[in-house]
Design a protein around this motif. Structure first.
Motif, PDB file in Angstrom:
ATOM      1  N   GLY A  42      -9.770   4.280   7.299  1.00 21.40           N
ATOM      2  CA  GLY A  42      -9.699   2.993   6.625  1.00 21.40           C
ATOM      3  C   GLY A  42      -9.537   3.092   5.118  1.00 21.40           C
ATOM      4  N   ASP A  43      -9.774   4.289   4.544  1.00 21.41           N
ATOM      5  CA  ASP A  43      -9.593   4.474   3.101  1.00 21.41           C
ATOM      6  C   ASP A  43      -8.124   4.621   2.724  1.00 21.41           C
ATOM      7  OD1 ASP A  43     -12.364   4.552   2.821  1.00 21.41           O
ATOM      8  OD2 ASP A  43     -12.442   6.734   2.986  1.00 21.41           O
ATOM      9  N   LEU A  44      -7.319   4.970   3.721  1.00 20.34           N
ATOM     10  CA  LEU A  44      -5.952   5.417   3.465  1.00 20.34           C
ATOM     11  C   LEU A  44      -4.936   4.296   3.575  1.00 20.34           C
ATOM     12  CD1 LEU A  44      -6.077   8.678   5.548  1.00 20.34           C
ATOM     13  CD2 LEU A  44      -5.269   8.589   3.208  1.00 20.34           C
ATOM     14  N   VAL A  45      -3.915   4.359   2.719  1.00 15.43           N
ATOM     15  CA  VAL A  45      -2.673   3.618   2.930  1.00 15.43           C
ATOM     16  C   VAL A  45      -1.666   4.598   3.503  1.00 15.43           C
ATOM     17  CG1 VAL A  45      -0.737   2.432   1.818  1.00 15.43           C
ATOM     18  CG2 VAL A  45      -3.078   1.970   1.079  1.00 15.43           C
ATOM     19  N   ILE A  46      -0.947   4.189   4.551  1.00 13.95           N
ATOM     20  CA  ILE A  46       0.090   5.041   5.131  1.00 13.95           C
ATOM     21  C   ILE A  46       1.393   4.257   5.167  1.00 13.95           C
ATOM     22  CG2 ILE A  46       0.745   6.521   7.045  1.00 13.95           C
ATOM     23  CD1 ILE A  46      -2.133   6.586   7.937  1.00 13.95           C
ATOM     24  N   VAL A  47       2.411   4.822   4.552  1.00 14.05           N
ATOM     25  CA  VAL A  47       3.714   4.175   4.453  1.00 14.05           C
ATOM     26  C   VAL A  47       4.723   4.970   5.268  1.00 14.05           C
ATOM     27  CG1 VAL A  47       5.566   3.474   2.880  1.00 14.05           C
ATOM     28  CG2 VAL A  47       3.162   3.247   2.178  1.00 14.05           C
ATOM     29  N   GLY A  48       5.345   4.329   6.253  1.00 13.95           N
ATOM     30  CA  GLY A  48       6.336   4.981   7.097  1.00 13.95           C
ATOM     31  C   GLY A  48       7.615   5.304   6.348  1.00 13.95           C
ATOM     32  N   ARG A  49       8.397   6.212   6.906  1.00 12.92           N
ATOM     33  CA  ARG A  49       9.584   6.716   6.229  1.00 12.92           C
ATOM     34  C   ARG A  49      10.612   5.611   5.981  1.00 12.92           C
ATOM     35  NH1 ARG A  49      12.073  11.364   9.181  1.00 12.92           N
ATOM     36  NH2 ARG A  49      13.760  11.020   7.679  1.00 12.92           N
ATOM     37  N   LEU A  68      -0.635  -2.690  -2.175  1.00 17.60           N
ATOM     38  CA  LEU A  68      -1.052  -2.327  -0.810  1.00 17.60           C
ATOM     39  C   LEU A  68      -2.508  -1.874  -0.873  1.00 17.60           C
ATOM     40  CD1 LEU A  68       1.981  -0.338   0.652  1.00 17.60           C
ATOM     41  CD2 LEU A  68       1.422  -2.742   0.946  1.00 17.60           C
ATOM     42  N   GLU A  69      -3.386  -2.625  -0.206  1.00 19.41           N
ATOM     43  CA  GLU A  69      -4.807  -2.321  -0.209  1.00 19.41           C
ATOM     44  C   GLU A  69      -5.133  -1.164   0.735  1.00 19.41           C
ATOM     45  OE1 GLU A  69      -7.022  -3.521  -2.146  1.00 19.41           O
ATOM     46  OE2 GLU A  69      -5.853  -5.146  -3.090  1.00 19.41           O
ATOM     47  N   PRO A  70      -6.271  -0.469   0.518  1.00 23.44           N
ATOM     48  CA  PRO A  70      -6.693   0.581   1.447  1.00 23.44           C
ATOM     49  C   PRO A  70      -6.708   0.079   2.888  1.00 23.44           C
ATOM     50  CG  PRO A  70      -8.073   0.601  -0.502  1.00 23.44           C
ATOM     51  CD  PRO A  70      -7.194  -0.603  -0.621  1.00 23.44           C
ATOM     52  N   GLY A  71      -6.254   0.925   3.794  1.00 25.95           N
ATOM     53  CA  GLY A  71      -6.164   0.557   5.205  1.00 25.95           C
ATOM     54  C   GLY A  71      -4.814   0.008   5.604  1.00 25.95           C
ATOM     55  N   SER A  72      -3.927  -0.257   4.640  1.00 24.49           N
ATOM     56  CA  SER A  72      -2.602  -0.806   4.955  1.00 24.49           C
ATOM     57  C   SER A  72      -1.754   0.233   5.689  1.00 24.49           C
ATOM     58  CB  SER A  72      -1.888  -1.232   3.677  1.00 24.49           C
ATOM     59  OG  SER A  72      -2.578  -2.249   3.003  1.00 24.49           O
ATOM     60  N   ARG A  73      -0.919  -0.271   6.593  1.00 26.84           N
ATOM     61  CA  ARG A  73       0.037   0.553   7.316  1.00 26.84           C
ATOM     62  C   ARG A  73       1.394  -0.121   7.276  1.00 26.84           C
ATOM     63  NH1 ARG A  73      -4.017   3.076   6.857  1.00 26.84           N
ATOM     64  NH2 ARG A  73      -5.202   4.183   8.450  1.00 26.84           N
ATOM     65  N   LEU A  74       2.437   0.629   6.905  1.00 26.17           N
ATOM     66  CA  LEU A  74       3.792   0.088   6.906  1.00 26.17           C
ATOM     67  C   LEU A  74       4.632   0.857   7.906  1.00 26.17           C
ATOM     68  CD1 LEU A  74       4.801  -0.605   3.179  1.00 26.17           C
ATOM     69  CD2 LEU A  74       3.704  -2.135   4.840  1.00 26.17           C
ATOM     70  N   GLU A  75       5.257   0.144   8.826  1.00 26.59           N
ATOM     71  CA  GLU A  75       6.151   0.781   9.793  1.00 26.59           C
ATOM     72  C   GLU A  75       7.362   1.366   9.088  1.00 26.59           C
ATOM     73  OE1 GLU A  75       5.693   1.216  13.025  1.00 26.59           O
ATOM     74  OE2 GLU A  75       3.760   0.164  13.056  1.00 26.59           O
TER      75      GLU A  75
END
Length: 411
Positions: free
Chosen positions: A382-389, A399-406
C-alpha cells in the motif's frame, strides 16, 4: 557427484504472476528486471551454468515472448548448443490425456504434465528451480549431498521472517538434516525455515510420486482436466516426506523471493544497502543478455547517491536510493528517490517520484508527483505507486501511495 549421473534441470517460469499487479500484465514474472539490466530468470540460469548443468528446460505458459526475447537461444549461459542445451516447454494440446496437456494449475501439476518428456530424456536426477527469486547457488554441492544421502528429494531451504513464511512452504528439519513435516502457507508458521523452491529429485521417485498422487487425487476431482496436484507444497512434497526420504540443504548466502511489489522493492533496497553481494562476485558472475547501449552519463549539477544507474541513462536531476534501468532519462530539477525505474522511461523537469515502481517506456511530465517517500523500514504494498508500461503521467498530476496504473494509461 558420480561422473555418469545424468542431470536434467527444469526452470519453472510460471503463470500470470498476478501478485505483481500491473507489472506482469504484459510480461512473464521472470522477465521482470532486477538491479538495472538483469532479469529475474538470470539468477536460476546462471547458477545452472556455473554448476555445469547443460540440459535445461524452461517452462512458461504466460507471455512467453516477453521471456524469449531476453533468453533467446540461451547464449549468455552457453545453452545454444547442438546436443542438450536450452529447450522451451510451452502448453500443448493433444498427444496425451487431458491431465497431461494444456495449461498447468501449479508447479507440481506442471511437472506431471512433463512426465512423458522426462521419461524420454531418461535422467537420473531432476533439478527443479523457480525463476522468481534472487540467489546464487552451486548446485553441484546440492547434488553431491543428495546422492550421498540417498534421498528421494533434497529441498534447498532458506530462513525468512515469520511474516514471509506465511506465503511459503514451511519445513521442519530434524538434527540430522531430514525434513519431517511440511506446512504450506500457514496462518501461524511454526518455524521460519522455508523451501526456497529449488529441488533435486531422484527421477524415479519423482515419477512414482506424481503418478501415485494423481491416481489418488483423480477420485476426488470433478474437473477431468485437473490433476489436483497444485503446487509442490500442497501435495508432492508432503507425499515424499510421508512415504520417502527428503533432505534439507540450507542455502548459503542471500535469497529473496520477488513475489510481491513490496518484496520486489525490498530486494532492491537490500541491493542498494550492500546486503546482496552476489552481483559483485567475479568468480560467479550473474550472466545476462546485456543491453546494447552506451555508458551512462551523469551531467554537471546532477546529484546521485546510493543508486544504481544502468547503461544508456542520462541523469541531470537528483537520484537517491533508486535503481534506474537502461536508457532512463532524468531531467534537471526532477527528483527520484526510493524507486525503481524500468528501461527507457523519461522523467521531465520538476517531476518528483518517491517509493514507486515505474515500468518501461513511460513518460512523467513536468511537475508531476508520483508517490510519497515511505518512512517505514519494511515496505508494504500500500506504500507503493506502480505505473504500468507505456503510461504517461501528465503535467502536475498527482498519484497517491497505493495507486496502480494499467499499461498504456494516460492521466
Amino acid at each position: 557427484m558420480p561422473h555418469r549421473t545424468r542431470v536434467l534441470a527444469i526452470v519453472q517460469a510460471g503463470g500470470a504472476g498476478s501478485r505483481m499487479d500491473v507489472l506482469t500484465r504484459e510480461r512473464a514474472k521472470p522477465a521482470l528486471p532486477f538491479g538495472g539490466h538483469y532479469q529475474l530468470v538470470d539468477f536460476a540460469l546462471s547458477s545452472l551454468a556455473h554448476s555445469g548443468i547443460s540440459d535445461v528446460w524452461v517452462g512458461v505458459q504466460y507471455q512467453a515472448m516477453s521471456l524469449a526475447r531476453h533468453v533467446a537461444g540461451g547464449r549468455p549461459w552457453d545453452l545454444d548448443r547442438t546436443r542438450g542445451g536450452l529447450r522451451w516447454l510451452v502448453p500443448e494440446e493433444g498427444g496425451g490425456s487431458s491431465t497431461q496437456t494444456g495449461f498447468s494449475t501449479g508447479n507440481a501439476d506442471d511437472l506431471y504434465r512433463r512426465l512423458d518428456d522426462i521419461r524420454s530424456h531418461a535422467p537420473d536426477v531432476v533439478v527443479v528451480l523457480s525463476s522468481d527469486s534472487v540467489f546464487a547457488l552451486d548446485i553441484r554441492d546440492v547434488l553431491d549431498e543428495h546422492l550421498e544421502s540417498g534421498a528421494d528429494c533434497t529441498v534447498v531451504t532458506s530462513e525468512v521472517t515469520r511474516t514471509q513464511a506465511k506465503a511459503k512452504g514451511v519445513v521442519t528439519v530434524d538434527r540430522k538434516g531430514w525434513v519431517t513435516d511440511v506446512d504450506y502457507k500457514p496462518d501461524d508458521p511454526p518455524a521460519t525455515t522455508i523451501a526456497a523452491e529449488i529441488f533435486v529429485y531422484q527421477a524415479a521417485a519423482l515419477i512414482d510420486a506424481l503418478e501415485t498422487l494423481v491416481r489418488q487425487l483423480r477420485e476426488e476431482e470433478e474437473d477431468p482436466e485437473d490433476t489436483g496436484l497444485g503446487d509442490f507444497g500442497e501435495t508432492l512434497l508432503p507425499h515424499l516426506v510421508r512415504h520417502g526420504k527428503v533432505r534439507a540443504f540450507p542455502l548459503p548466502g542471500y535469497w529473496r523471493d520477488m513475489g510481491t511489489p513490496a518484496e520486489y522493492l525490498s530486494g532492491h533496497r537490500d541491493l542498494l544497502a550492500g546486503r546482496i553481494d552476489l552481483l559483485r562476485n567475479d568468480d560467479w558472475p550473474i550472466l545476462t543478455h546485456f543491453p546494447e547501449l552506451p555508458a551512462a552519463r551523469v551531467a554537471e549539477g546532477a546529484e546521485v547517491a546510493d543508486s544504481v544507474i544502468s547503461a544508456g541513462c542520462e541523469v541531470h536531476g537528483t537520484v537517491r536510493k533508486s535503481v534506474l534501468g537502461p536508457g532512463v532519462s532524468v531531467a534537471a530539477g526532477a527528483i527520484v528517490e526510493d524507486s525503481i525505474i524500468f528501461a527507457r522511461t523519461t522523467i521531465e523537469s520538476g517531476a518528483h517520484i518517491a517509493t514507486s515502481i515505474i515500468d518501461a517506456h513511460c513518460t512523467i511530465r513536468r511537475g508531476a508527483t508520483v508517490g510519497r517517500l515511505a518512512r517505514a523500514t519494511r515496505a508494504q504494498d500500500g506504500d507503493l505507486v506502480i505505473v504500468g508500461r507505456d503510461s504517461v503521467i501528465g503535467r502536475g498530476a498527482v498519484l497517491e501511495p497505493g495507486s496502480r496504473l494499467e499499461p498504456g494509461t494516460t492521466v
